[in-house]
Scaffold this motif. Structure first.
Motif, PDB file in Angstrom:
ATOM      1  N   SER A  84       0.820  -1.206   0.000  1.00  0.00           N
ATOM      2  CA  SER A  84       0.000   0.000   0.000  1.00  0.00           C
ATOM      3  C   SER A  84       0.857   1.261   0.000  1.00  0.00           C
ATOM      4  O   SER A  84       1.924   1.295   0.594  1.00  0.00           O
ATOM      5  CB  SER A  84      -0.898   0.015   1.246  1.00  0.00           C
ATOM      6  OG  SER A  84      -1.582   1.247   1.339  1.00  0.00           O
ATOM      7  N   ALA A  85       0.343   2.290  -0.681  1.00  0.00           N
ATOM      8  CA  ALA A  85       0.952   3.617  -0.651  1.00  0.00           C
ATOM      9  C   ALA A  85      -0.014   4.614  -0.021  1.00  0.00           C
ATOM     10  O   ALA A  85       0.173   5.818  -0.147  1.00  0.00           O
ATOM     11  CB  ALA A  85       1.336   4.051  -2.059  1.00  0.00           C
ATOM     12  N   VAL A 114      12.791  12.782  -0.527  1.00  0.00           N
ATOM     13  CA  VAL A 114      11.851  11.928   0.193  1.00  0.00           C
ATOM     14  C   VAL A 114      11.997  10.539  -0.398  1.00  0.00           C
ATOM     15  O   VAL A 114      11.650  10.312  -1.551  1.00  0.00           O
ATOM     16  CB  VAL A 114      10.402  12.457   0.034  1.00  0.00           C
ATOM     17  CG1 VAL A 114       9.420  11.537   0.734  1.00  0.00           C
ATOM     18  CG2 VAL A 114      10.289  13.886   0.561  1.00  0.00           C
ATOM     19  N   GLU A 115      12.559   9.617   0.399  1.00  0.00           N
ATOM     20  CA  GLU A 115      12.857   8.273  -0.083  1.00  0.00           C
ATOM     21  C   GLU A 115      11.813   7.268   0.393  1.00  0.00           C
ATOM     22  O   GLU A 115      11.602   7.118   1.598  1.00  0.00           O
ATOM     23  CB  GLU A 115      14.224   7.819   0.432  1.00  0.00           C
ATOM     24  CG  GLU A 115      15.379   8.608  -0.108  1.00  0.00           C
ATOM     25  CD  GLU A 115      16.706   8.114   0.430  1.00  0.00           C
ATOM     26  OE1 GLU A 115      16.739   7.311   1.384  1.00  0.00           O
ATOM     27  OE2 GLU A 115      17.733   8.543  -0.113  1.00  0.00           O
ATOM     28  N   GLY A 116      11.198   6.571  -0.551  1.00  0.00           N
ATOM     29  CA  GLY A 116      10.267   5.496  -0.231  1.00  0.00           C
ATOM     30  C   GLY A 116      11.007   4.175  -0.189  1.00  0.00           C
ATOM     31  O   GLY A 116      11.936   3.947  -0.977  1.00  0.00           O
ATOM     32  N   ARG A 134       4.993   5.485  -2.750  1.00  0.00           N
ATOM     33  CA  ARG A 134       4.985   5.903  -1.349  1.00  0.00           C
ATOM     34  C   ARG A 134       5.642   7.273  -1.185  1.00  0.00           C
ATOM     35  O   ARG A 134       5.110   8.149  -0.500  1.00  0.00           O
ATOM     36  CB  ARG A 134       5.690   4.858  -0.480  1.00  0.00           C
ATOM     37  CG  ARG A 134       4.878   3.605  -0.314  1.00  0.00           C
ATOM     38  CD  ARG A 134       5.604   2.525   0.446  1.00  0.00           C
ATOM     39  NE  ARG A 134       4.688   1.402   0.677  1.00  0.00           N
ATOM     40  CZ  ARG A 134       5.051   0.219   1.106  1.00  0.00           C
ATOM     41  NH1 ARG A 134       6.330  -0.028   1.375  1.00  0.00           N
ATOM     42  NH2 ARG A 134       4.157  -0.727   1.281  1.00  0.00           N
ATOM     43  N   ALA A 135       6.787   7.464  -1.799  1.00  0.00           N
ATOM     44  CA  ALA A 135       7.469   8.760  -1.707  1.00  0.00           C
ATOM     45  C   ALA A 135       6.608   9.848  -2.332  1.00  0.00           C
ATOM     46  O   ALA A 135       6.487  10.955  -1.786  1.00  0.00           O
ATOM     47  CB  ALA A 135       8.829   8.681  -2.393  1.00  0.00           C
ATOM     48  N   THR A 136       5.975   9.544  -3.459  1.00  0.00           N
ATOM     49  CA  THR A 136       5.109  10.513  -4.129  1.00  0.00           C
ATOM     50  C   THR A 136       3.892  10.844  -3.267  1.00  0.00           C
ATOM     51  O   THR A 136       3.468  12.005  -3.214  1.00  0.00           O
ATOM     52  CB  THR A 136       4.680   9.973  -5.507  1.00  0.00           C
ATOM     53  OG1 THR A 136       5.863   9.733  -6.281  1.00  0.00           O
ATOM     54  CG2 THR A 136       3.778  10.946  -6.239  1.00  0.00           C
TER      55      THR A 136
END
Length: 182
Positions: A84-85, A114-116, A134-136
């Motif tokens: 999930s994001a 921002v690192e996912g 996730r990062a987005t």
């Protein structure tokens, strides 16, 4: 308070101090905006360290330890459910504090990557895509809180940087942020 600070480890990875926080169910933030500001804000330059050394110049140069560099990354404590994001309520609460910190004048020129990240389940391609989503999701949420997205860069890391020894741990489903240095 469950604040996690990450320090650079060789130029390729990070080591976490203490246990990594798992997804939270309460509405209380894991850290405050002032924690983040004090973590990233430039400290005043007090000049070179001073010490008394008896010996040759080269012996004394080795004896004086260089000043530690400030930490360049901060664990946002934004965890995700499997595959999930979608941001949870606890993740939004923590991101609200990060958004407040980014609006502080002391961080007005700071830009962040921002690192996912994902756990080790699934293919490399799938995990890279999921970590990018996730990062987005974090960048989009911060944008909705009034943060200038020109100061944020979303980057998917996939399953390349697990926390701890278990690459399949749910703690690996996370987002971290670090100062952009370029």
């Amino acid at each position: 308070m469950s604040r996690k600070i990450l320090f650079p480890l060789l130029a390729l990875g990070v080591a976490s101090l203490g246990q990594h926080a798992h997804a939270q169910t309460s509405a209380k933030a894991s850290y405050t905006a002032s924690d983040i500001v004090s973590h990233f804000a430039a400290q005043p330059d007090l000049g070179p360290p001073r010490a008394l050394c008896i010996g040759t110049e080269s012996e004394c140069a080795k004896a004086i330890a260089p000043r530690p560099k400030p930490a360049s990354s901060f664990d946002l404590v934004v965890n995700f459910e499997y595959n999930s994001a979608n941001l949870t309520g606890a993740a939004r609460t923590n991101l609200d504090e990060f958004a407040k910190a980014m609006k502080d004048p002391r961080l007005s020129t700071a830009a962040f990557v921002v690192e996912g990240h994902t756990d080790g389940k699934g293919s490399d391609e799938f995990n890279l895509s999921l970590s990018t989503r996730r990062a987005t999701a974090v960048v989009e949420y911060l944008k909705g809180q009034g943060v200038d997205v020109a100061r944020l860069e979303a980057k998917g890391m996939g399953k390349l940087r697990p926390i701890g020894d278990d690459p399949f741990s749910s703690a690996n489903r996370r987002v971290e942020t670090r100062l952009r240095t370029d």
